[in-house]
Design an enzyme around this catalytic site. Structure first.
Site, PDB file in Angstrom:
ATOM      1  CG  ASP A 146      -4.642  -1.425   2.652  1.00 30.81           C
ATOM      2  OD1 ASP A 146      -4.043  -0.981   1.427  1.00 30.81           O
ATOM      3  OD2 ASP A 146      -3.938  -0.553   3.351  1.00 30.81           O
ATOM      4  CG  ASP A 169      -2.049   1.181   1.065  1.00 26.27           C
ATOM      5  OD1 ASP A 169      -2.324   1.881   0.491  1.00 26.27           O
ATOM      6  OD2 ASP A 169      -2.129   1.601   2.495  1.00 26.27           O
ATOM      7  CG  ASP A 224      -1.333   2.430   7.023  1.00 25.25           C
ATOM      8  OD1 ASP A 224      -2.063   2.515   5.092  1.00 25.25           O
ATOM      9  OD2 ASP A 224      -1.375   3.734   7.698  1.00 25.25           O
TER      10      ASP A 224
END
Length: 664
Positions: A556, A348, A552
């Protein structure tokens, strides 16, 4: 175990006779089998019905035989002693084996519970109560009625389950948006990091879409409900997480694979020993029934899965402990085993590669040393509600500014007394801070060198804020989500390990490419929603890739649940950490390659343990079956077999502890 170790042959403990000690151990071992270890026997029976064997088979077989043999020796101790053999009991071994194996499985179950916790927390993002202004206007009707969002006014408060499509919903500052819809009145900024992962809130005004679970900031607005219940964006994320977890087939442990071959082999050897002993007895005219039973029991006891059963959990537990010392928190043994096989890492962007919130990265002032102007800008932005304003307000000192005027979609303006050229008087000067559209709207001059600097910042995908007075632009400020110091080094290290690195982000292509270029990431997927990330992970897995997802945010969570190895950043959301099997404390991405190396070391230790446990059985089982009896009359005593079994377990544990001294 204490009673068993304290017992002395034919003399009992200090306080108990041997017979009494055996009876107490019998009662305790019975509880261990019937209440705590029954799942081993149930699972072993299910495996046997399908002609399969695994660790449950080995555990139930060896503990069951040891238990029955011990019961026989407790009730009829003279049967073996009359034949010159000892009537030893193994009640303590039965209980200890069951306890140790259950302890390892408890740790695995706790990891599974964390996944359920992630789903519960996702569901908790939706408020239970909803404030509405008007009931049902229909999904296709235009709302042209009252748009009063006065917070003092009495509105209708209903349960989230009672919201209908078309209801006009009121959203106050700081509230979570209950369902998906379209803004029909008012304006505000909404934190949509749940969907995009981006830290900067998005401005919402008439006609814009809003989504359940996202968080309203300072303003108030009303919107028409368009999607409710399981059709909202939040419900789709929850469903993705649930499906991803449910679809993952449990991996077969290496110990189970060995057991599937080892168990039938041990059973064949034990039965063969029993038959051969009885045949030899018939041929020689001796009564070898007692010897044949001892051989059968000794083979099964010495094959007891202490070493095999401890080989994996001890190494994994030491590896997990070592990881914790290095800021790598592993919740699942499977993740520790699989990390070594990772060949694709999906990262990410926001909060993983970057710090996760906007900061001032560059400033260019026409008058570099004018601290008064800098403090005026800081004071203006301190009163602004725009998401980028906070970053600028933190960067500069604040002049004493009492009021600002907001120009929606463009910026802010204020008046501040500035000294004249002779410093004798002050005059009210108007200052502006905002976008290029504000500067053009006011017809303010942009010096060429500032315009060039603005183009440079924008080419780097940074947000630019213009600061001007009534006549010209005084400065250009660049704001962006900075890359962490460790990100580029971590990516380089992963490349050197032969791991393919991909960035998955909800941000736009231009910003994503700028970050990727700085981190030397060749593959970038931008503008991705949570479902897109999860689908991309699934496609990689369909191509036989072992994928690690590192993220995080709430957005996600579905991809984390789908990945073979899921890794959350410790400074991220609780939901991401619950969905992930590994959490990296702090924000140091260099711990990612360290995790892979730790996994390789741990699995290497597991294999060494299994090798020594297996070799021990290969050597000991033929001796237990009576291989040397025809040569020198040696027959392995079950008590000696138990001691040998214990020594193999000590060797396995000792080898696992050596993992602590290896450098990662």
């Amino acid at each position: 175990m204490f009673i068993g170790m304290a017992s002395m042959r034919h003399s009992g403990t200090l306080f108990l006779s041997q017979k009494t000690a055996n009876l107490i151990m019998w009662a305790l071992a019975t509880m261990s089998i019937v209440f705590f270890g029954r799942t081993f026997y149930i699972n072993a029976w299910k495996q046997a019905r399908h002609a399969h064997a695994n660790m449950d088979t080995l555990i139930s077989l060896s503990t069951g035989i040891a238990y029955l043999f011990s019961v026989f020796n407790t009730l009829f101790p003279t049967v073996l002693t009359s034949n010159g053999l000892e009537s030893h009991v193994y009640f303590e071994s039965v209980s200890v084996i069951i306890a140790f194996i259950l302890l390892g499985r408890l740790l695995e179950e706790r990891a599974k519970y964390s996944t359920a916790s992630a789903i519960k927390k996702l569901a908790g993002l939706q408020p239970k109560k909803v404030t509405i202004l008007r009931r049902g206007y229909g999904s296709n009707s235009e709302y042209a009625g009252e748009q009063d969002i006065n917070l003092e006014k009495e509105h209708l408060c209903i349960n989230i389950q009672d919201v209908e499509v078309g209801d006009i919903v009121v959203v106050k500052p700081g509230e979570k948006i209950p369902v998906d819809g379209i803004v029909v009145g008012g304006n505000s900024f909404v934190d949509e990091s749940m969907l995009s992962g981006e830290s900067v809130p998005i401005e919402k005004k008439l006609g814009n879409k809003v989504f359940a679970g996202t968080v309203n900031q300072m303003g108030s607005f009303i919107f028409r409900a368009e999607k409710i219940g399981e059709h909202t964006a939040l419900s789709q994320i929850i469903q993705l997480v649930r499906e991803a977890q449910g679809s993952r087939a449990p991996s077969q442990r290496l110990a189970d694979k060995i057991a599937s071959i080892f168990v039938p082999a041990v059973m064949c050897i034990a039965v063969t020993a029993l038959i051969i002993w009885n045949i030899c007895g018939l041929v020689s005219g001796n009564n070898y029934i007692a010897h044949s039973i001892i051989a059968l029991v000794t083979v099964l006891v010495i094959a007891c899965p202490c070493a095999l059963g401890l080989a994996t959990p001890t190494a994994i537990m030491v590896g997990i402990g070592k990881g914790a010392q290095n800021g790598i928190l592993v919740k699942d043994a499977e993740a520790m085993e699989n990390a070594r096989k990772i060949n694709v890492v999906a990262l990410d962007k926001t909060g993983t590669l970057t710090v996760g919130h906007p900061e001032v990265t560059d400033e260019y002032w026409d008058e570099a040393d004018n601290n008064t102007l800098k403090s005026i800008l800081g004071g203006m932005e301190n009163l602004s509600q725009h998401p980028i304003a906070e970053a600028i307000a933190k960067y500069y000192e604040h002049a004493n500014i009492s009021d600002i005027e907001t120009m929606p979609g463009m910026g802010i303006t204020c008046k501040y007394p500035m000294p004249t050229a002779d410093n004798k008087t002050n005059i009210q000067t108007t200052f502006y801070a905002g976008s290029l559209s504000l500067i053009k709207h006011k017809g303010i001059l942009i010096p060429e060198h500032i315009a060039l600097k603005a183009e440079e910042y924008e080419a780097q995908a940074k947000s630019t804020v213009y600061f001007a007075d009534m006549h010209r632009v005084l400065a250009i400020i660049a704001v962006a989500d900075k890359i962490k110091k460790s990100s580029a080094k971590a990516v380089k290290e992963l490349h050197e390990m032969g791991v393919r690195v991909v960035m998955l982000t909800g941000d736009n292509s231009r910003t994503a490419q700028a970050i990727a270029q700085e981190c030397s990431i060749a593959e970038v997927k931008s503008s991705m929603l949570p479902a897109d990330k999860e689908l991309y992970i699934r496609q990689l897995q369909n191509n036989k890739q072992i994928v690690a997802m590192v993220g995080d945010g709430i957005n996600d969570s579905a991809a984390l649940a789908r990945a073979d190895v899921s890794i959350a950043m410790g400074e991220g959301s609780d939901i991401a950490m619950d969905a992930a099997k590994i959490t990296i404390t702090g924000s140091d991405l260099k711990k990612l390659p360290t995790t892979i190396r730790l996994s390789k070391q741990t699995v290497k230790t597991v294999r060494m343990n299994l090798f020594w446990a297996f070799i021990y059985n290969i050597v000991a089982i033929p001796i237990a079956a009576g291989l040397f009896f025809p040569v020198n009359g040696f027959l392995l005593n079950p008590m000696v077999a138990g001691a040998a079994m214990a020594m193999s377990s000590v060797c396995v544990v000792g080898n696992s502890l050596l993992l602590n001294f290896r450098k990662i």
